[in-house]
Design a protein around this motif. Structure first.
Motif, short mmCIF file in Angstrom:
data_model
loop_
_atom_site.label_atom_id
_atom_site.label_comp_id
_atom_site.label_asym_id
_atom_site.label_seq_id
_atom_site.Cartn_x
_atom_site.Cartn_y
_atom_site.Cartn_z
N GLY A 122 0.80 -1.23 0.00
CA GLY A 122 0.00 0.00 0.00
C GLY A 122 0.83 1.27 0.00
O GLY A 122 0.46 2.26 -0.65
N ASP A 123 1.95 1.26 0.70
CA ASP A 123 2.80 2.46 0.78
C ASP A 123 3.20 2.98 -0.60
O ASP A 123 3.46 4.17 -0.76
CB ASP A 123 4.10 2.13 1.53
CG ASP A 123 3.91 2.14 3.02
OD1 ASP A 123 2.83 2.54 3.48
OD2 ASP A 123 4.86 1.76 3.72
N ARG A 124 3.29 2.10 -1.57
CA ARG A 124 3.76 2.49 -2.90
C ARG A 124 2.81 3.44 -3.60
O ARG A 124 3.17 4.06 -4.61
CB ARG A 124 3.92 1.24 -3.79
CG ARG A 124 5.19 0.45 -3.51
CD ARG A 124 5.46 -0.54 -4.63
NE ARG A 124 5.25 0.05 -5.94
CZ ARG A 124 4.50 -0.48 -6.91
NH1 ARG A 124 3.90 -1.64 -6.73
NH2 ARG A 124 4.35 0.14 -8.07
N PHE A 125 1.60 3.56 -3.12
CA PHE A 125 0.58 4.32 -3.85
C PHE A 125 0.32 5.71 -3.26
O PHE A 125 -0.56 6.41 -3.71
CB PHE A 125 -0.72 3.50 -3.93
CG PHE A 125 -0.50 2.20 -4.65
CD1 PHE A 125 -0.51 2.16 -6.03
CD2 PHE A 125 -0.19 1.04 -3.96
CE1 PHE A 125 -0.25 0.98 -6.71
CE2 PHE A 125 0.07 -0.15 -4.61
CZ PHE A 125 0.04 -0.19 -6.00
N HIS A 126 1.12 6.10 -2.27
CA HIS A 126 0.97 7.46 -1.73
C HIS A 126 1.50 8.46 -2.74
O HIS A 126 2.60 8.28 -3.28
CB HIS A 126 1.79 7.62 -0.44
CG HIS A 126 1.10 7.11 0.78
ND1 HIS A 126 -0.09 7.64 1.24
CD2 HIS A 126 1.43 6.13 1.64
CE1 HIS A 126 -0.45 7.01 2.35
NE2 HIS A 126 0.43 6.07 2.61
N PRO A 127 0.76 9.57 -2.95
CA PRO A 127 1.37 10.67 -3.70
C PRO A 127 2.53 11.26 -2.90
O PRO A 127 2.57 11.12 -1.67
CB PRO A 127 0.22 11.68 -3.86
CG PRO A 127 -0.83 11.29 -2.88
CD PRO A 127 -0.61 9.86 -2.50
N CYS B 35 -1.97 -2.61 3.98
CA CYS B 35 -2.56 -1.26 4.03
C CYS B 35 -3.07 -1.02 5.44
O CYS B 35 -3.84 -1.83 5.95
CB CYS B 35 -3.71 -1.18 3.03
SG CYS B 35 -4.67 0.34 3.12
N SER B 36 -2.66 0.07 6.04
CA SER B 36 -3.04 0.33 7.44
C SER B 36 -4.55 0.29 7.64
O SER B 36 -5.02 -0.17 8.68
CB SER B 36 -2.47 1.67 7.90
OG SER B 36 -2.80 2.69 6.98
N ALA B 37 -5.32 0.78 6.64
CA ALA B 37 -6.80 0.72 6.69
C ALA B 37 -7.34 1.19 8.03
O ALA B 37 -8.26 0.59 8.59
CB ALA B 37 -7.29 -0.70 6.36
O1 6PG Z 1 -2.43 7.58 7.96
C1 6PG Z 1 -2.53 6.53 7.36
O2 6PG Z 1 -3.52 6.18 6.72
C2 6PG Z 1 -1.36 5.57 7.44
O3 6PG Z 1 -0.32 6.15 8.16
C3 6PG Z 1 -0.82 5.17 6.12
O4 6PG Z 1 -0.46 6.32 5.46
C4 6PG Z 1 0.36 4.20 6.22
O5 6PG Z 1 0.35 3.55 7.42
C5 6PG Z 1 1.66 4.86 5.91
O6 6PG Z 1 1.81 4.56 4.58
C6 6PG Z 1 2.82 4.46 6.73
O7 6PG Z 1 3.34 3.24 6.28
P1 6PG Z 1 3.45 1.94 7.18
O8 6PG Z 1 2.09 1.73 7.80
O9 6PG Z 1 3.86 0.86 6.25
O10 6PG Z 1 4.47 2.25 8.21
#
Ligand code: 6PG
Ligand code: ADP
Length: 176
Positions: free
Chosen positions: A37-42, A83-85
């Motif tokens: 999931g981290d790969r998809f953050h802008p 994904c933290s979800a």
């Molecule tokens: O606020 C959020 O929804 C989370 O923080 C989410 O952004 C994610 O948890 C991060 O990508 C951190 O990455 P890790 O959870 O892999 O540490």
């Protein structure tokens, strides 16, 4: 898995609970595709978190669009997503994908999270942990696993839950 519907196993929980480690291992053991999931953050989200500011659900819109688009691109019957979800917003968005959602929450009650986060090289600072716990809600019906156990043992526990046995049934769909 006996379900004829396609499934998405979401390994969820706060930063550092082991989502990537365990999700990747679970996927590899079963030859299921794995999405990080981290790969998809802008870039703005990464910068925001790296500078110590928690994300809002507004910030999570583009992130979720990217994740959902990537899931949609896969035809595999089972996918694993780290994904933290944390919030209902995120889970509602995942619920729109049209796969059975299986949430596996890694509980960190007995983990020294600051120590664990200190061992890795990652954009997420330990100072955001308290905001992660404040944002976290766990959906009804999520499977819970003790994140303090060795990663390989957690993977086995997940396989026992998700493959064969009494839980080998069409999983419910979560919408919150
Ligand atoms: O606020 C959020 O929804 C989370 O923080 C989410 O952004 C994610 O948890 C991060 O990508 C951190 O990455 P890790 O959870 O892999 O540490
Ligand atoms: N069950 C575990 N026991 C001990 N250390 C773990 C376990 N799972 C993950 N780790 C370690 O904790 C750190 C965070 O794990 P990671 O998978 O990146 O978490 P997340 O993806 O939830 O942020 C990494 O250094 C990883 O090697």
């Amino acid at each position: 898995m006996s379900s004829s519907l396609r499934s998405l196993i979401v390994i969820m929980g706060v930063s550092g609970c082991g989502k990537s480690t365990i999700g990747r291992a679970l996927a590899a053991k079963n030859a299921w595709p794995f999405l990080e999931g981290d790969r998809f953050h802008p870039a703005e989200n990464i910068e925001k978190m790296a500078s110590g500011t928690p994300l809002t659900d507004q910030d999570r819109v583009a992130w979720m669009d990217g994740i959902c688009c990537a899931v949609d691109a896969h035809a595999a019957p089972v996918l694993v997503l780290a994904c933290s979800a944390l919030t209902p917003f995120v889970r509602n968005r995942l619920g729109q994908i049209g796969r059975n959602l299986i949430y596996a929450h890694l509980k960190t009650d007995s983990v020294d999270m600051v120590e664990r986060l200190g061992f890795r090289d990652h954009f997420m600072p330990a100072q955001l942990l308290s905001s992660q716990y404040a944002a976290l809600s766990v959906p009804d019906g999520a499977y819970e696993f003790d994140a303090s156990k060795p990663a390989d043992r957690i993977v086995v526990q997940m396989m026992d839950r998700f493959i064969g046995g009494p839980t080998d049934m069409r999983p419910p769909r979560w919408n919150s």
